[in-house]
Write an enzyme that holds these catalytic residues in place. Structure first.
Site, PDB file in Angstrom:
ATOM      1  N   LYS A 122       3.166  -7.240  -2.093  1.00 30.76           N
ATOM      2  CA  LYS A 122       2.571  -6.786  -3.346  1.00 30.76           C
ATOM      3  C   LYS A 122       3.039  -7.641  -4.529  1.00 30.76           C
ATOM      4  O   LYS A 122       2.293  -7.835  -5.495  1.00 30.76           O
ATOM      5  CB  LYS A 122       2.883  -5.310  -3.563  1.00 30.76           C
ATOM      6  CG  LYS A 122       2.177  -4.401  -2.567  1.00 30.76           C
ATOM      7  CD  LYS A 122       0.657  -4.583  -2.601  1.00 30.76           C
ATOM      8  CE  LYS A 122      -0.069  -3.617  -1.694  1.00 30.76           C
ATOM      9  NZ  LYS A 122      -1.554  -3.774  -1.783  1.00 30.76           N
ATOM     10  N   TYR A 180       6.501  -5.123   2.703  1.00 31.77           N
ATOM     11  CA  TYR A 180       5.446  -4.527   1.881  1.00 31.77           C
ATOM     12  C   TYR A 180       5.646  -4.901   0.415  1.00 31.77           C
ATOM     13  O   TYR A 180       4.700  -5.336  -0.265  1.00 31.77           O
ATOM     14  CB  TYR A 180       5.454  -3.012   2.045  1.00 31.77           C
ATOM     15  CG  TYR A 180       4.420  -2.322   1.185  1.00 31.77           C
ATOM     16  CD1 TYR A 180       3.075  -2.351   1.526  1.00 31.77           C
ATOM     17  CD2 TYR A 180       4.792  -1.656   0.015  1.00 31.77           C
ATOM     18  CE1 TYR A 180       2.125  -1.730   0.731  1.00 31.77           C
ATOM     19  CE2 TYR A 180       3.851  -1.027  -0.780  1.00 31.77           C
ATOM     20  CZ  TYR A 180       2.520  -1.067  -0.414  1.00 31.77           C
ATOM     21  OH  TYR A 180       1.575  -0.472  -1.212  1.00 31.77           O
TER      22      TYR A 180
END
Length: 246
Positions: free
Chosen positions: A156, A152
């Site tokens: 990002k 994750y």
């Protein structure tokens, strides 16, 4: 006095049926925009439309499905003709520590957060022109480390760099691209997943000692969508209570 910075503008918000996406859609409409929300769950889209009113449309689909994105933008073109604002907000995340990461875990997160962001924007470009604003939803996780969140966080961080690169690619078009990076936000999903004690734990991590209200993130999205941010591109705005700033 009503703010009307987005009067007459047309916006697409992916992941727009709930949480930050829905908060941004509400704020955009309050400021005069017409908004298309895009998401995977028809029930959530229907509930969002009931809240947003007549200046919103909903299209069901996934950002990782290119045919769904083609259908979204065909509907935008048919009803509005052109597009001023894209908020590439759809995202997903789950935990797996190094040593247990699977191919399926990689595909789940990268297909939505990276591939989905790329094609959400790329397929919008033929409808956009000078004065257009692209907003990518990043995260404080893109600048920090947390156990078991490597995929994750990496996705990002990739989103942050896409804005830097695309600002170069979009030179001469008059289209801007920026990143909005929230910290922990008190969405309905977060409340359900974390519970009261979990919410308190996340709130304690930042200097403001609370989680963001989704409306606070939506307000900054409206700023980036408007001409108030007209000299900003390739930038990142952190709306994280200071979490990743100290």
């Amino acid at each position: 006095m009503q703010i009307t910075r987005l009067n007459g503008k047309t916006a697409v918000i992916t992941g727009g049926a709930t949480g930050i996406g829905l908060a941004a859609a509400k704020r955009f409409i309050e400021e005069g925009a017409f908004v298309f929300i895009f998401g995977r769950r028809q029930d959530a889209l229907n509930a969002a439309l009931a809240k947003l009113g007549p200046n919103a449309r909903a299209v069901k689909g996934s950002v990782s499905d290119l045919a769904d994105l083609d259908r979204l933008y065909a509907e935008v073109k048919a009803e509005r003709g052109s597009l001023d604002i894209v908020v590439a907000n759809a995202g997903t995340g789950s935990q797996l520590p190094l040593g247990k990461i699977t191919v399926e875990h990689c595909d789940e997160i990268l297909d939505t957060n990276v591939k989905g962001t790329i094609f959400t924007v790329q397929k919008a470009l033929p409808l956009m022109g000078r004065g257009g604003s692209i907003i990518l939803t990043g995260s404080s996780a893109g600048a920090t480390g947390a156990p078991a969140f490597s995929l994750y966080a990496a996705s990002k961080a990739a989103v942050r760099n896409l804005a830097r690169t695309w600002a170069e690619d979009l030179k001469g078009t008059g289209i801007r691209v920026n990143v909005l990076s929230p910290g922990s936000t008190a969405t309905e999903l977060a409340k359900e997943a974390l519970g009261v004690e979990g919410m308190k734990a996340f709130a304690a991590l930042n200097p403001l000692q609370r989680m963001a209200d989704p409306a606070e993130i939506g307000a900054v999205a409206a700023f980036l969508a408007s001409q108030d941010s007209s000299f900003m591109t390739a930038s990142e705005i952190a709306v994280d209570g200071g979490l990743a700033q100290i």
